[in-house]
Design a protein around this motif. Structure first.
Motif, PDB file in Angstrom:
ATOM      1  N   SER A  49       1.287  -1.131  -0.062  1.00 59.82           N
ATOM      2  CA  SER A  49      -0.126   0.240  -0.005  1.00 59.82           C
ATOM      3  C   SER A  49       0.299   1.376   0.068  1.00 59.82           C
ATOM      4  CB  SER A  49      -1.059   0.107   1.254  1.00 59.82           C
ATOM      5  OG  SER A  49       0.381  -0.135   2.261  1.00 59.82           O
ATOM      6  N   ALA A  50       1.919   1.325  -0.253  1.00 59.43           N
ATOM      7  CA  ALA A  50       3.252   2.110   0.387  1.00 59.43           C
ATOM      8  C   ALA A  50       3.145   3.389  -1.521  1.00 59.43           C
ATOM      9  CB  ALA A  50       4.347   2.051   0.204  1.00 59.43           C
ATOM     10  N   ASP A  51       2.768   4.408  -1.405  1.00 63.14           N
ATOM     11  CA  ASP A  51       2.847   5.292  -1.994  1.00 63.14           C
ATOM     12  C   ASP A  51       4.354   6.167  -2.451  1.00 63.14           C
ATOM     13  OD1 ASP A  51       0.307   5.674  -2.613  1.00 63.14           O
ATOM     14  OD2 ASP A  51       0.436   7.399  -0.876  1.00 63.14           O
ATOM     15  N   LEU A  52       4.911   5.351  -1.224  1.00 63.09           N
ATOM     16  CA  LEU A  52       6.340   5.833  -1.703  1.00 63.09           C
ATOM     17  C   LEU A  52       6.898   4.998  -0.784  1.00 63.09           C
ATOM     18  CD1 LEU A  52       9.318   7.403  -1.503  1.00 63.09           C
ATOM     19  CD2 LEU A  52       8.822   8.792   0.141  1.00 63.09           C
ATOM     20  N   LEU A  53       8.098   4.337  -1.258  1.00 63.69           N
ATOM     21  CA  LEU A  53       8.995   3.014  -0.934  1.00 63.69           C
ATOM     22  C   LEU A  53      10.643   3.420  -0.800  1.00 63.69           C
ATOM     23  CD1 LEU A  53       9.514  -0.035   0.217  1.00 63.69           C
ATOM     24  CD2 LEU A  53       9.990  -0.602  -2.135  1.00 63.69           C
ATOM     25  N   VAL A  54      11.049   3.436   0.265  1.00 65.76           N
ATOM     26  CA  VAL A  54      12.585   3.657   0.614  1.00 65.76           C
ATOM     27  C   VAL A  54      13.217   2.670   0.980  1.00 65.76           C
ATOM     28  CG1 VAL A  54      13.947   5.319   1.708  1.00 65.76           C
ATOM     29  CG2 VAL A  54      11.420   6.582   0.811  1.00 65.76           C
ATOM     30  N   ALA A  55      14.426   2.403   0.009  1.00 67.44           N
ATOM     31  CA  ALA A  55      14.955   0.990   1.225  1.00 67.44           C
ATOM     32  C   ALA A  55      16.478   1.460   1.000  1.00 67.44           C
ATOM     33  CB  ALA A  55      14.159   0.194  -0.257  1.00 67.44           C
ATOM     34  N   GLY A  56      16.820   1.039   2.319  1.00 71.85           N
ATOM     35  CA  GLY A  56      18.728   1.035   1.904  1.00 71.85           C
ATOM     36  C   GLY A  56      19.201   0.243   2.637  1.00 71.85           C
ATOM     37  N   LYS A 108       5.263  -5.929  -7.693  1.00 72.78           N
ATOM     38  CA  LYS A 108       4.407  -5.250  -8.429  1.00 72.78           C
ATOM     39  C   LYS A 108       4.164  -3.361  -7.384  1.00 72.78           C
ATOM     40  CE  LYS A 108       2.665  -3.259 -12.506  1.00 72.78           C
ATOM     41  NZ  LYS A 108       2.633  -3.483 -13.617  1.00 72.78           N
ATOM     42  N   PRO A 109       4.375  -2.757  -7.768  1.00 66.53           N
ATOM     43  CA  PRO A 109       3.652  -1.214  -6.653  1.00 66.53           C
ATOM     44  C   PRO A 109       2.084  -1.072  -7.112  1.00 66.53           C
ATOM     45  CG  PRO A 109       5.560  -0.485  -7.780  1.00 66.53           C
ATOM     46  CD  PRO A 109       5.607  -1.850  -8.154  1.00 66.53           C
ATOM     47  N   ARG A 110       1.619  -0.512  -6.779  1.00 69.46           N
ATOM     48  CA  ARG A 110       0.793   0.277  -7.150  1.00 69.46           C
ATOM     49  C   ARG A 110       1.066   1.463  -8.671  1.00 69.46           C
ATOM     50  NH1 ARG A 110      -2.379   2.514  -2.384  1.00 69.46           N
ATOM     51  NH2 ARG A 110      -1.698   4.576  -2.302  1.00 69.46           N
ATOM     52  N   PRO A 111       0.045   2.021  -9.266  1.00 71.58           N
ATOM     53  CA  PRO A 111       0.652   3.031 -10.694  1.00 71.58           C
ATOM     54  C   PRO A 111       1.091   4.253  -9.165  1.00 71.58           C
ATOM     55  CG  PRO A 111      -1.461   1.675 -10.612  1.00 71.58           C
ATOM     56  CD  PRO A 111      -0.750   1.002  -9.967  1.00 71.58           C
ATOM     57  N   GLY A 112       1.998   4.537 -10.107  1.00 67.72           N
ATOM     58  CA  GLY A 112       2.284   5.666  -9.926  1.00 67.72           C
ATOM     59  C   GLY A 112       2.878   5.394  -8.405  1.00 67.72           C
ATOM     60  N   ALA A 113       3.384   4.785  -8.401  1.00 66.16           N
ATOM     61  CA  ALA A 113       4.244   4.685  -6.480  1.00 66.16           C
ATOM     62  C   ALA A 113       5.717   5.009  -6.532  1.00 66.16           C
ATOM     63  CB  ALA A 113       4.433   2.946  -6.377  1.00 66.16           C
ATOM     64  N   HIS A 140      13.838  -1.316 -11.847  1.00 63.24           N
ATOM     65  CA  HIS A 140      12.968  -2.476 -12.786  1.00 63.24           C
ATOM     66  C   HIS A 140      12.041  -3.307 -12.132  1.00 63.24           C
ATOM     67  CE1 HIS A 140      13.877  -6.624 -13.804  1.00 63.24           C
ATOM     68  NE2 HIS A 140      13.014  -7.090 -12.524  1.00 63.24           N
ATOM     69  N   HIS A 141      11.115  -2.788 -10.227  1.00 67.67           N
ATOM     70  CA  HIS A 141      10.020  -3.831 -10.017  1.00 67.67           C
ATOM     71  C   HIS A 141       8.971  -2.058 -10.509  1.00 67.67           C
ATOM     72  CE1 HIS A 141      12.102  -6.404  -7.858  1.00 67.67           C
ATOM     73  NE2 HIS A 141      11.475  -6.914  -7.702  1.00 67.67           N
ATOM     74  N   HIS A 142       9.484  -0.988 -11.207  1.00 67.40           N
ATOM     75  CA  HIS A 142       8.663   0.138 -11.587  1.00 67.40           C
ATOM     76  C   HIS A 142       8.194   0.833 -10.621  1.00 67.40           C
ATOM     77  CE1 HIS A 142       7.818  -2.450 -14.704  1.00 67.40           C
ATOM     78  NE2 HIS A 142       7.246  -4.100 -14.267  1.00 67.40           N
ATOM     79  N   TYR A 143       9.178   1.472  -9.046  1.00 72.05           N
ATOM     80  CA  TYR A 143       8.583   2.735  -9.188  1.00 72.05           C
ATOM     81  C   TYR A 143       8.954   3.775  -9.941  1.00 72.05           C
ATOM     82  CZ  TYR A 143       7.604  -0.166  -5.280  1.00 72.05           C
ATOM     83  OH  TYR A 143       6.664  -1.178  -3.854  1.00 72.05           O
ATOM     84  N   ASP A 144       9.143   4.414  -9.446  1.00 69.19           N
ATOM     85  CA  ASP A 144       9.572   5.774 -10.275  1.00 69.19           C
ATOM     86  C   ASP A 144      10.547   6.842  -8.746  1.00 69.19           C
ATOM     87  OD1 ASP A 144       7.752   6.172 -12.251  1.00 69.19           O
ATOM     88  OD2 ASP A 144       6.318   6.799 -11.227  1.00 69.19           O
ATOM     89  N   LEU A 145      11.460   6.983  -9.082  1.00 67.07           N
ATOM     90  CA  LEU A 145      12.587   7.823  -8.319  1.00 67.07           C
ATOM     91  C   LEU A 145      11.847   8.935  -8.044  1.00 67.07           C
ATOM     92  CD1 LEU A 145      15.414   5.238  -9.096  1.00 67.07           C
ATOM     93  CD2 LEU A 145      14.024   5.252  -7.218  1.00 67.07           C
ATOM     94  N   VAL A 146      12.771   9.677  -6.979  1.00 67.79           N
ATOM     95  CA  VAL A 146      12.441  10.624  -6.839  1.00 67.79           C
ATOM     96  C   VAL A 146      13.600  11.077  -6.424  1.00 67.79           C
ATOM     97  CG1 VAL A 146       9.146  10.558  -5.720  1.00 67.79           C
ATOM     98  CG2 VAL A 146      11.241  10.291  -4.634  1.00 67.79           C
ATOM     99  N   ALA A 147      14.469  10.499  -6.083  1.00 69.89           N
ATOM    100  CA  ALA A 147      15.677  11.677  -5.734  1.00 69.89           C
ATOM    101  C   ALA A 147      16.945  10.668  -6.180  1.00 69.89           C
ATOM    102  CB  ALA A 147      16.090  11.504  -4.107  1.00 69.89           C
ATOM    103  N   ALA A 148      18.339  11.517  -6.778  1.00 70.04           N
ATOM    104  CA  ALA A 148      19.618  10.557  -6.717  1.00 70.04           C
ATOM    105  C   ALA A 148      19.679   9.448  -5.650  1.00 70.04           C
ATOM    106  CB  ALA A 148      20.334  10.981  -7.041  1.00 70.04           C
TER     107      ALA A 148
END
Length: 177
Positions: A49-56, A108-113, A140-148
């Motif tokens: 359900s994440a609109d934003l997924l941050v991974a580290g 696969k994330p929600r559209p626009g994630a 690759h998993h269809h997330y749009d990156l919002v930052a470098a």
């Protein structure tokens, strides 16, 4: 907005950065639901359900950790006061899968994630970084990156974070909102 920060951490440094990113997101978006979870607890019911997924994760051998590099780090952590959690000694319980394994089962994330990637790393020219590999997998998993992809510096393998890095992580988290 629902944000999930997923982290892999052996010495506790990456966890500290993840928590600081969550703090920054909460400060910038008080209305947001922000969860900060270790990779072992980041199943589809958490990330779906994440609109934003941050991974580290930590940088091991110039990039993302692997099974062998995580085992070596846990053995090394056994001899440090940092251990697996702040204030403990030893490697602690098995942390479960690393980010590489976790990405294999990421749905696969929600559209626009949206997504963002970070790592912890030593400040050496040859240390490399895991954040770019994490960012590639998010894309690759269809997330749009919002930052470098972003790297946060540790003073040595077991830490601590360099002075000012926690505050920089809070600011970076706020910028992701």
């Amino acid at each position: 907005m629902q944000a999930v920060i997923v982290y892999e951490s052996v010495y506790g440094n990456t966890r500290t950065v993840a928590e600081a990113i969550a703090e920054g997101l909460r400060g910038a978006r008080p209305d947001a639901v922000v969860r900060c979870v270790p990779v072992a607890g980041a199943g589809p019911e958490v990330t779906g359900s994440a609109d934003l997924l941050v991974a580290g994760g930590p940088t091991h051998v110039y990039g993302m950790s692997s099974g062998p590099s995580r085992r070596m780090a846990r053995i090394a952590a056994a001899g440090t006061p940092a251990g697996n959690e702040p204030g403990t000694r030893g490697p602690g319980p098995d942390p479960g899968p690393g980010l590489r394994t976790w990405f294999r089962s990421l749905p696969k994330p929600r559209p626009g994630a949206r997504g963002a990637a970070f790592d912890t790393r030593a400040d050496m020219l040859i240390s490399g970084g895991a954040a770019h590999g994490i960012a590639r997998r998010l894309t690759h998993h269809h997330y749009d990156l919002v930052a470098a992809p972003e790297g946060f510096v540790v003073e040595s393998t077991g830490g601590p974070l360099r002075t000012g890095e926690r505050e920089r992580a809070v600011a970076w988290g706020a910028s992701l909102a």
